[in-house]
Motif scaffolding. Structure first.
Motif, PDB file in Angstrom:
ATOM      1  N   UNK A   9       0.829  -1.200   0.000  1.00 45.64           N
ATOM      2  CA  UNK A   9       0.000   0.000   0.000  1.00 45.64           C
ATOM      3  C   UNK A   9       0.867   1.255   0.000  1.00 45.64           C
ATOM      4  N   UNK A  10       0.439   2.270  -0.778  1.00 45.32           N
ATOM      5  CA  UNK A  10       1.137   3.551  -0.790  1.00 45.32           C
ATOM      6  C   UNK A  10       1.116   4.179   0.595  1.00 45.32           C
ATOM      7  N   UNK A  11       0.033   3.937   1.348  1.00 39.58           N
ATOM      8  CA  UNK A  11      -0.095   4.544   2.675  1.00 39.58           C
ATOM      9  C   UNK A  11       1.008   4.102   3.623  1.00 39.58           C
ATOM     10  N   UNK A  12       1.682   3.001   3.332  1.00 40.27           N
ATOM     11  CA  UNK A  12       2.761   2.521   4.198  1.00 40.27           C
ATOM     12  C   UNK A  12       4.089   3.223   3.938  1.00 40.27           C
ATOM     13  N   UNK A  13       4.198   3.911   2.809  1.00 41.75           N
ATOM     14  CA  UNK A  13       5.519   4.383   2.397  1.00 41.75           C
ATOM     15  C   UNK A  13       6.085   5.456   3.309  1.00 41.75           C
ATOM     16  N   UNK A  14       5.232   6.377   3.789  1.00 46.86           N
ATOM     17  CA  UNK A  14       5.747   7.511   4.550  1.00 46.86           C
ATOM     18  C   UNK A  14       6.485   7.050   5.804  1.00 46.86           C
ATOM     19  N   UNK A  15       5.855   6.139   6.566  1.00 44.99           N
ATOM     20  CA  UNK A  15       6.511   5.654   7.780  1.00 44.99           C
ATOM     21  C   UNK A  15       7.781   4.882   7.440  1.00 44.99           C
ATOM     22  N   UNK A  16       7.734   4.102   6.353  1.00 42.40           N
ATOM     23  CA  UNK A  16       8.915   3.345   5.947  1.00 42.40           C
ATOM     24  C   UNK A  16      10.049   4.287   5.548  1.00 42.40           C
ATOM     25  N   UNK A  73     -11.740  12.365   0.078  1.00 45.23           N
ATOM     26  CA  UNK A  73     -11.045  13.367  -0.748  1.00 45.23           C
ATOM     27  C   UNK A  73      -9.623  13.609  -0.233  1.00 45.23           C
ATOM     28  N   UNK A  74      -8.724  13.895  -1.168  1.00 46.82           N
ATOM     29  CA  UNK A  74      -7.341  14.182  -0.788  1.00 46.82           C
ATOM     30  C   UNK A  74      -6.369  13.098  -1.180  1.00 46.82           C
ATOM     31  N   UNK A  75      -6.892  11.875  -1.428  1.00 53.15           N
ATOM     32  CA  UNK A  75      -6.060  10.783  -1.924  1.00 53.15           C
ATOM     33  C   UNK A  75      -4.937  10.380  -0.987  1.00 53.15           C
ATOM     34  N   UNK A  76      -3.880   9.766  -1.546  1.00 49.05           N
ATOM     35  CA  UNK A  76      -2.770   9.260  -0.735  1.00 49.05           C
ATOM     36  C   UNK A  76      -2.067  10.320   0.106  1.00 49.05           C
ATOM     37  N   UNK A  77      -2.006  11.567  -0.414  1.00 48.97           N
ATOM     38  CA  UNK A  77      -1.331  12.616   0.355  1.00 48.97           C
ATOM     39  C   UNK A  77      -2.073  12.894   1.653  1.00 48.97           C
ATOM     40  N   UNK A  78      -3.397  12.931   1.581  1.00 49.38           N
ATOM     41  CA  UNK A  78      -4.186  13.113   2.797  1.00 49.38           C
ATOM     42  C   UNK A  78      -3.986  11.936   3.736  1.00 49.38           C
TER      43      UNK A  78
END
Length: 731
Positions: A255-262, A519-524
């Motif tokens: 998931x893209x949502x995991x990338x920031x913490x990684x 709304x806001x997609x992956x960045x949100x």
């Protein structure tokens, strides 16, 4: 014959093009040019020009040269696709029964990457030149440029805190000169010894085993560790070893949502961020990453499943985190499982592959049992915290009042958690407000006009949405069937409806919904994940994306609103998927400080999956599930393949599916079920019928299907036949 002329052979080449044809086409090489297998080119194809790559094998020299089209452009600056990548493309095509050109299309994703990025204009200080009048603003500019390096105008103005006109004025007075600058400098290399981590004894054993696997060639390892056991820190040591050996590394996340913490964890360990590759990065960044991977400037990539097809020049390690996750399976165009294809790529190129999960797939566990993979266990959390205490709430006797969805016992636990200053996660794998809206006057149900699915109400947006094709319409004031006013009622809860109840019961709490369709997609999502991680929310209501690898230090309580949701489908993997999902989401509780609790609201507390979760006996669940698969001849002890026939006319599609089934070659080793309407009988206006094939594990199922489709009836225009080897979803 033209192939008798050796000079002519040197003027033609086989070129694979990204279309659904069974093999490469033959093209004429322009006079004075030369190409070799792997050279990236542009060629005419019908009325358009497409990217392609010169492919292995002899071109068809029997074709009249006058009929051959010429290669229109050779990308001489682009690094040719190496033999290992070409073999991988051919292997994936043969396994999935997809046209090889469609697999190549996943490699040639960025035409911008094939030419050098044009330089940009910058400014540099001219030694010995000073402005006529040294204003404070001009002095700040010159002080900023004391290092003698070139700057972009905008970057210099921002760094010096002046307007762009100040920089332009210094250029006009020849105090600064314009120069060409590289569009982007090479990314900094990760520093292997930037920061070391104190590993637990079990982590050290696993890390040492992973490092040792580099000397074993195509070795596959599984890190099987409970949630919070520090699997990432362990495979970071393998990344460090690959970098010491001057190899590139690919880390696949579901998931893209995991990338920031990684990314933050990687930067903390290696001093720099890795490159990213997923659908949300910009075109320019995608081109730079593709180029950097091919040149070797980019050493580590974190990406979604498509990153597997990047043209690495020195790939020496692939890590598949959350290897059990269904997001690694692509279902359209080329249906492939990135986890399995990662293992194949490691095997073809003879480098190690690491799989990691708190709830490994049954296939991976069996491969470990059979000695094909090496399993490293991490049975305890790295923080020393206890695993969460789990309890089932029997909704038949302990459920909430009518119109409410949170059981009283869970509600009391939420009150205690909130009073303690800790966080609660409520999990429901249903997006939107309600999965069904109907008219209580006439019973009308809102169905998607293009799919056989109900429209889901999204109250925050005032829309009814189809989650399969994206169709959206405003919630009407009156029933479209009987025109009744104020008669539309939502049936069942989605995360928005749970949030409504939470806000009613906990008006003083900071409530946050985590759902991929807001709304806001992956960045949100990235921002909101950080808010939860930093303790900025008290109660979080989320879908399955919150179950995947996130570390929320203040999370103490997890409540699953409908623990039975995944068990009601005719999916042979339903038990495994439900166990994995619920174990993952309850594993968010108490990861750092311990004392976590998990409540599972269920109407089937005696179901084997829920009993295994309550007892926290992972091995017993896997043993029972493996025995059941073995007895039924299901993967990994047997083979499955799905064939979906779709078309715009229901009767024609049904008739073709039946004709195709009748044409199946007789073979006692193959069982064919269907055709039958797919669970989702219509998607995007196309009617769907499904055939399911079962065969022994060693049987050449691809060969059987290939022969069948070649000899059987051919689809008429508008009809589509999609083969799915080893299906993961059965909709």
């Amino acid at each position: 014959m033209f192939d008798d002329d050796p000079a002519f052979k040197e003027t033609i080449a086989s070129v694979m093009v990204p279309v659904a044809v069974p093999g490469p086409y033959t093209y004429r090489v322009p006079a004075g040019a030369s190409v070799a297998p792997g050279t990236i080119v542009k060629v005419p194809l019908g009325p358009r020009e497409v990217l392609g790559a010169v492919w292995d094998g002899e071109p068809d020299a029997a074709i009249n040269p006058k009929k051959l089209k010429a290669i229109s452009h050779i990308y001489e600056r682009a690094r040719p696709l190496d033999e290992e990548l070409r073999r991988f493309v051919d292997w994936v095509a043969a396994w999935t029964l997809a046209p090889p050109g469609m697999v190549l299309r996943m490699v040639l994703r960025s035409e911008e990457a094939l030419e050098d990025e044009p330089p940009i204009t910058g400014v540099r200080k001219v030694e010995g030149h000073m402005p006529e009048r040294l204003t404070p603003a001009r002095k700040r500019v010159l002080d900023t440029m004391e290092d003698g390096l070139a700057w972009t105008k905008s970057g210099l103005a921002h760094a010096a805190g002046v307007s762009a006109s100040v920089v332009d004025g210094l250029v006009a007075q020849e105090v600064l000169e314009t120069v060409s600058m590289p569009a982007a400098p090479p990314p900094p290399k990760p520093q292997v010894d930037y920061a070391t981590v104190n590993l637990t004894s079990s982590q050290k054993v696993a890390a040492e085993g992973l490092v040792a696997s580099f000397d074993k060639g195509a070795a596959v390892s599984l890190i099987d560790g409970v949630t919070g056991s520090g699997k990432t820190e362990v495979y970071f040591e393998a990344i460090a070893e690959a970098l010491r050996r001057d190899k590139q590394v690919l880390v696949l996340l579901p998931e893209i949502a995991l990338t920031e913490q990684f990314l933050r964890r990687f930067e903390k360990r290696f001093g720099v961020y890795p490159a990213e590759w997923h659908s949300e990065i910009t075109t320019k960044k995608r081109a730079r990453t593709w180029r950097g991977v091919a040149s070797g400037d980019v050493r580590v990539v974190i990406g979604a499943r498509s990153a597997l097809f990047l043209p690495f020049s020195e790939l020496g390690l692939i890590i598949v985190d959350e290897e059990h996750d269904g997001a690694f399976k692509q279902d359209d165009r080329v249906p492939y499982n990135a986890r399995d294809m990662a293992v194949v790529r490691g095997h073809l190129s003879k480098f190690p592959v690491i799989l990691a999960s708190a709830t490994p797939s049954v296939e991976s566990r069996v491969n470990c049992d059979l000695g094909r993979y090496t399993r490293f266990e991490l049975p305890e959390r790295a923080s020393g915290a206890e695993m969460p205490e789990l309890k089932a709430i029997d909704m038949r006797h302990e459920g909430p009042d009518r119109g409410r969805w949170i059981a009283p016992e869970l509600l009391e636990a939420m009150k205690e958690t909130f009073a303690d200053g800790s966080q609660t996660l409520l999990f429901l794998n249903r997006r939107g407000y309600a999965p069904l809206t109907l008219c209580r006057t006439c019973g009308h149900r809102f169905q998607c006009p293009h799919c056989s699915s109900w429209l889901v109400e999204h109250r925050f947006q005032g829309r009814l949405v189809c989650h399969h094709c994206g169709h959206s319409e405003a919630v009407p004031k009156n029933c479209p069937s009987c025109s009744a006013t104020d008669s539309l009622v939502p049936c069942g809860p989605g995360v928005e409806r749970i949030a409504e109840e939470v806000e009613d019961r906990f008006p003083q709490a900071r409530t946050l919904i985590l759902s991929s369709d807001l709304p806001g997609g992956p960045e949100r999502l990235r921002r909101e994940m950080k808010i939860v991680e930093d303790g900025g929310a008290d109660i979080v209501i989320g879908t399955q994306l919150v179950a995947k690898g996130h570390n929320f230090p203040k999370m103490k309580l997890v409540g699953v609103i409908d623990a039975d949701l995944g068990l009601a489908h005719g999916d042979p993997r339903a038990a495994e998927k439900t166990f994995q999902l619920l174990a993952q989401v309850t594993g968010r509780a108490g990861r750092v400080t311990g004392g976590g609790k998990g409540y599972l609201q269920t109407y089937s507390p005696d179901h084997p999956v829920l009993k295994a979760l309550m007892s926290q006996d992972r091995d017993a669940f896997y043993a029972a599930e493996i025995d059941a698969r073995r007895a039924a001849g299901l993967p990994p002890f047997g083979r499955l393949a799905g064939i979906v026939i779709s078309g715009s006319d229901k009767n024609m599609t049904d008739g073709f599916a039946r004709a195709l089934a009748r044409a199946a070659p007789p073979d006692g080793a193959v069982t064919i079920l269907g055709p039958a309407e797919a669970a989702l009988a219509m998607v995007r206006g196309r009617y769907r019928f499904r055939l399911l094939l079962m065969a022994p594990r060693q049987y050449d199922l691809q060969g059987y299907i290939r022969h069948w489709l070649e000899q059987g009836p051919h689809a008429v225009k508008g009809m589509r036949v999609q083969v799915d080897i080893d299906p993961q979803h059965f909709l």
